[in-house]
Motif scaffolding. Structure first.
Motif, PDB file in Angstrom:
ATOM      1  N   GLY A   1       0.792  -1.214   0.000  1.00  0.00           N
ATOM      2  CA  GLY A   1       0.000   0.000   0.000  1.00  0.00           C
ATOM      3  C   GLY A   1       0.827   1.267   0.000  1.00  0.00           C
ATOM      4  O   GLY A   1       2.059   1.259  -0.017  1.00  0.00           O
ATOM      5  N   ASN A   2       0.130   2.388   0.019  1.00  0.00           N
ATOM      6  CA  ASN A   2       0.780   3.689   0.030  1.00  0.00           C
ATOM      7  C   ASN A   2       1.639   3.859   1.274  1.00  0.00           C
ATOM      8  O   ASN A   2       2.803   4.276   1.207  1.00  0.00           O
ATOM      9  CB  ASN A   2      -0.302   4.771  -0.051  1.00  0.00           C
ATOM     10  N   SER A   3       1.084   3.505   2.423  1.00  0.00           N
ATOM     11  CA  SER A   3       1.796   3.704   3.688  1.00  0.00           C
ATOM     12  C   SER A   3       3.012   2.805   3.810  1.00  0.00           C
ATOM     13  O   SER A   3       4.084   3.237   4.256  1.00  0.00           O
ATOM     14  CB  SER A   3       0.840   3.449   4.863  1.00  0.00           C
ATOM     15  N   GLY A   4       2.872   1.545   3.410  1.00  0.00           N
ATOM     16  CA  GLY A   4       3.992   0.633   3.491  1.00  0.00           C
ATOM     17  C   GLY A   4       5.121   1.015   2.547  1.00  0.00           C
ATOM     18  O   GLY A   4       6.299   0.867   2.869  1.00  0.00           O
ATOM     19  N   THR A   5       4.755   1.541   1.378  1.00  0.00           N
ATOM     20  CA  THR A   5       5.767   1.966   0.420  1.00  0.00           C
ATOM     21  C   THR A   5       6.565   3.142   0.969  1.00  0.00           C
ATOM     22  O   THR A   5       7.796   3.203   0.836  1.00  0.00           O
ATOM     23  CB  THR A   5       5.100   2.344  -0.916  1.00  0.00           C
ATOM     24  N   ILE A   6       5.885   4.084   1.606  1.00  0.00           N
ATOM     25  CA  ILE A   6       6.583   5.232   2.198  1.00  0.00           C
ATOM     26  C   ILE A   6       7.447   4.776   3.377  1.00  0.00           C
ATOM     27  O   ILE A   6       8.581   5.245   3.549  1.00  0.00           O
ATOM     28  CB  ILE A   6       5.573   6.303   2.629  1.00  0.00           C
ATOM     29  N   LEU A   7       6.944   3.853   4.192  1.00  0.00           N
ATOM     30  CA  LEU A   7       7.746   3.330   5.301  1.00  0.00           C
ATOM     31  C   LEU A   7       9.014   2.669   4.772  1.00  0.00           C
ATOM     32  O   LEU A   7      10.098   2.828   5.355  1.00  0.00           O
ATOM     33  CB  LEU A   7       6.932   2.328   6.120  1.00  0.00           C
ATOM     34  N   ALA A   8       8.905   1.944   3.674  1.00  0.00           N
ATOM     35  CA  ALA A   8      10.076   1.302   3.085  1.00  0.00           C
ATOM     36  C   ALA A   8      11.120   2.339   2.691  1.00  0.00           C
ATOM     37  O   ALA A   8      12.328   2.127   2.887  1.00  0.00           O
ATOM     38  CB  ALA A   8       9.661   0.478   1.866  1.00  0.00           C
TER      39      ALA A   8
END
Length: 576
Positions: free
Chosen positions: A92-99
């Motif tokens: 998702g959007n949030s997981g991609t940014i966390l990565a």
């Protein structure tokens, strides 16, 4: 009491990942519940958890592979594994940014884990995440990350002080997010992605200080904030800890009617935005990715492209999912492609979601070719790339995508036994009846899938599939990376190894000769059907030669050949 680290070494990174995963596990449901931006699909907490699970698994793999047994791995190896694991497992959007946040930190922490490096790492992380988002929006996780980095700047040399002030800065920034983003203010919630980041930073505080910080965000004034608000029937309810609901109060302490203005990159409240979320990993050069960003930006919104060094994670919301994938094909080699239709899969309108099927099969495969074969057979697939085994969360997600009351899970790898068992147990808690058939190789999974009959009883079907898998001997060819002892003798770097049922049985000089020897040994015990799965770079002439070898040397034995695509082994062999 364990000794507290003076800097972020490999052991501290491992502890941080473990504690962060626990924290996100505790808060996942609450974070999902306040997820209203950029799409109100209620999965931000889950996506953050699955992303961090992949990062933690990669760090554990570094420790498992460390051979000395007396010292820990190098810090650089641990933080790079953390970043890589998050990248390949981002959701998702949030997981991609966390990565991207973890990748930004890893680039600095690989050189040192003291207070000075950590301050720089937090700044690098915030900058990298902002640059990865096509149209940054304030009041999101990007703001929380930036404020955490800003709070940590200074000359204090103490690591504990740095992590604590960064965490407090993030909490304060999180409490202000409803003032910055209109959709959050109207819903009476803080940013879900930002709250997840606060949990991750809280785990870092616990790693360094030995004490878990106070949960939840802080208000701008520094007072303890209320527990997560809920939205029920459109009314905003704030729930003070240990108190009773107070209507009309947001989590940041603002009146629900407080005017809030802020820029928006996506439609609010899950409105008439793009229909699909498209995610994939991409192998491509930097200049190709720059062109890809431009093209995807024109196709949709919520565009986030993270990564580097030839491997990227792409996330975008679009109406034309095919065009988004085609853009990736033009840029390089996309894989692990995931397309979610918001109307039927995100929970926007559960009324249009089909009734679950009675039974489904979820199978882990080592390459694209077998994924296509298994999909045609009606299975839901999870691709295990070389060096990238799926985490339990990915298997759980596949079970959910299968959308069935009963699921047969085929891990096709002995190393995935515990991961698959954990996924099955999680799915059972969600009401799905799951049977785990302990297949140890892809050819065993093919044999099991071939006898699958969804119309017969569940137990009977599982027994038949288990019997078919158990009756299939398996082998694979591999290239020796270095000189080492094996059960077949000493091999040299570059030798071709023939592994039968997981053990090295043949050491050869080339693939064709080794494959013939392996086949002869396997068929010496009998067999009726040989299955050959060819890797991406193996010519069809090898399959023709091996078919002829079987036909001439072993009467009444049939041979079937499949293309496995990009897989770890050049050749997989099954004998039934």
């Amino acid at each position: 009491m364990p000794q507290l680290p003076d800097d972020l070494d490999a052991v501290a990174v491992r502890t941080w990942c473990s504690l962060a995963l626990e924290a996100l596990g505790r808060e996942r449901a609450e974070i999902d519940a306040i997820n209203v931006y950029p799409i109100a699909d209620g999965d931000t907490g889950t996506n953050l958890y699955l992303t961090l699970e992949s990062a933690a698994a990669a760090v554990e793999a570094v420790f498992a592979a460390h051979e000395t047994g007396t010292t820990a791995p190098a810090t650089a190896d641990a933080v790079r594994a953390m970043a890589h694991g998050a990248l390949i497992g981002a959701r998702g959007n949030s997981g991609t940014i966390l990565a991207q946040l973890l990748r930004g930190m890893a680039g600095v922490l690989a050189d040192g884990g003291d207070a000075a490096h950590l301050r720089l790492a937090l700044t690098s992380a915030a900058d990298a995440a902002r640059q990865a988002v096509a149209h940054p929006v304030e009041g999101t996780v990007l703001t929380v990350a930036a404020e955490a980095a800003q709070a940590a700047r200074g000359e204090d040399p103490d690591l504990r002080t740095v992590v604590t002030v960064a965490y407090e800065g993030a909490r304060a920034a999180l409490a202000r997010t409803p003032e910055q983003l209109a959709v959050l203010g109207r819903a009476g919630v803080v940013d879900a992605g930002g709250r997840g980041l606060v949990a991750v930073l809280g785990a870092l505080v616990e790693t360094v200080t030995g004490q878990a910080p106070v949960r939840g965000p802080r208000t701008a004034s520094g007072n303890a904030a209320k527990a997560p608000v809920t939205v029920d029937g459109g009314s905003v309810v704030g729930l003070p800890v240990g108190g009773t609901p107070v209507e009309g109060v947001t989590e940041g302490g603002l009146p629900a009617s407080a005017p809030v203005d802020g820029p928006l990159d996506c439609p609010e409240d899950g409105g008439a935005g793009p229909a699909f979320e498209v995610i994939y990993l991409l192998e491509a050069r930097d200049e190709q990715v720059a062109r890809l960003r431009t093209r995807l930006d024109a196709l949709g919104d919520s565009l986030v492209v993270v990564g580097g060094d030839g491997l990227w994670h792409v996330h975008v919301h679009v109406d034309d999912a095919g065009a988004a994938v085609e853009a990736g094909v033009e840029a390089g080699r996309p894989y692990r492609i995931r397309i979610t239709h918001f109307a039927t899969e995100s929970g926007h309108d559960v009324r249009v979601q089909a009734e679950p099927a009675q039974r489904a099969v979820v199978v882990v495969v080592p390459g694209d070719g077998l994924a296509g074969l298994c999909t045609e057979a009606g299975a839901t697939t999870v691709i295990a790339r070389p060096g990238e085994p799926p985490a339990s969360g990915e298997l759980v997600d596949a079970i959910r995508r299968a959308h069935a009351r009963e699921v047969v899970l085929l891990p096709n790898d002995a190393a995935l036994r515990h991961t698959a068992a954990a996924a099955a147990e999680q799915a059972r808690t969600e009401g799905v009846r799951v049977a785990l058939v302990p297949t140890r190789a892809a050819v065993q999974g093919i044999a099991a899938l071939a006898v699958h009959e969804p119309d017969r009883g569940f137990d009977e079907d599982v027994v038949a599939m288990t019997a078919a898998a158990g009756a299939t001997r398996y082998a694979e060819l591999a290239v020796a990376e270095r000189q080492s002892w094996t059960m077949a003798g000493i091999c040299q770097a570059g030798d071709i190894l023939g592994l039968i049922d997981g053990d090295v049985a043949v050491i050869g000089a080339d693939v064709p000769g080794t494959a013939r020897t392996v086949l002869d040994r396997m068929l010496a015990a009998g067999g009726e059907l040989v299955t050959l799965v060819l890797g991406e770079d193996v010519p069809d002439t090898l399959a023709d030669a091996l078919e002829e070898h079987v036909r001439e040397g072993h009467l009444a034995v049939d041979t079937v050949v499949y293309r496995g695509g990009h897989q770890r082994a050049p050749l997989l062999i099954g004998v039934e």
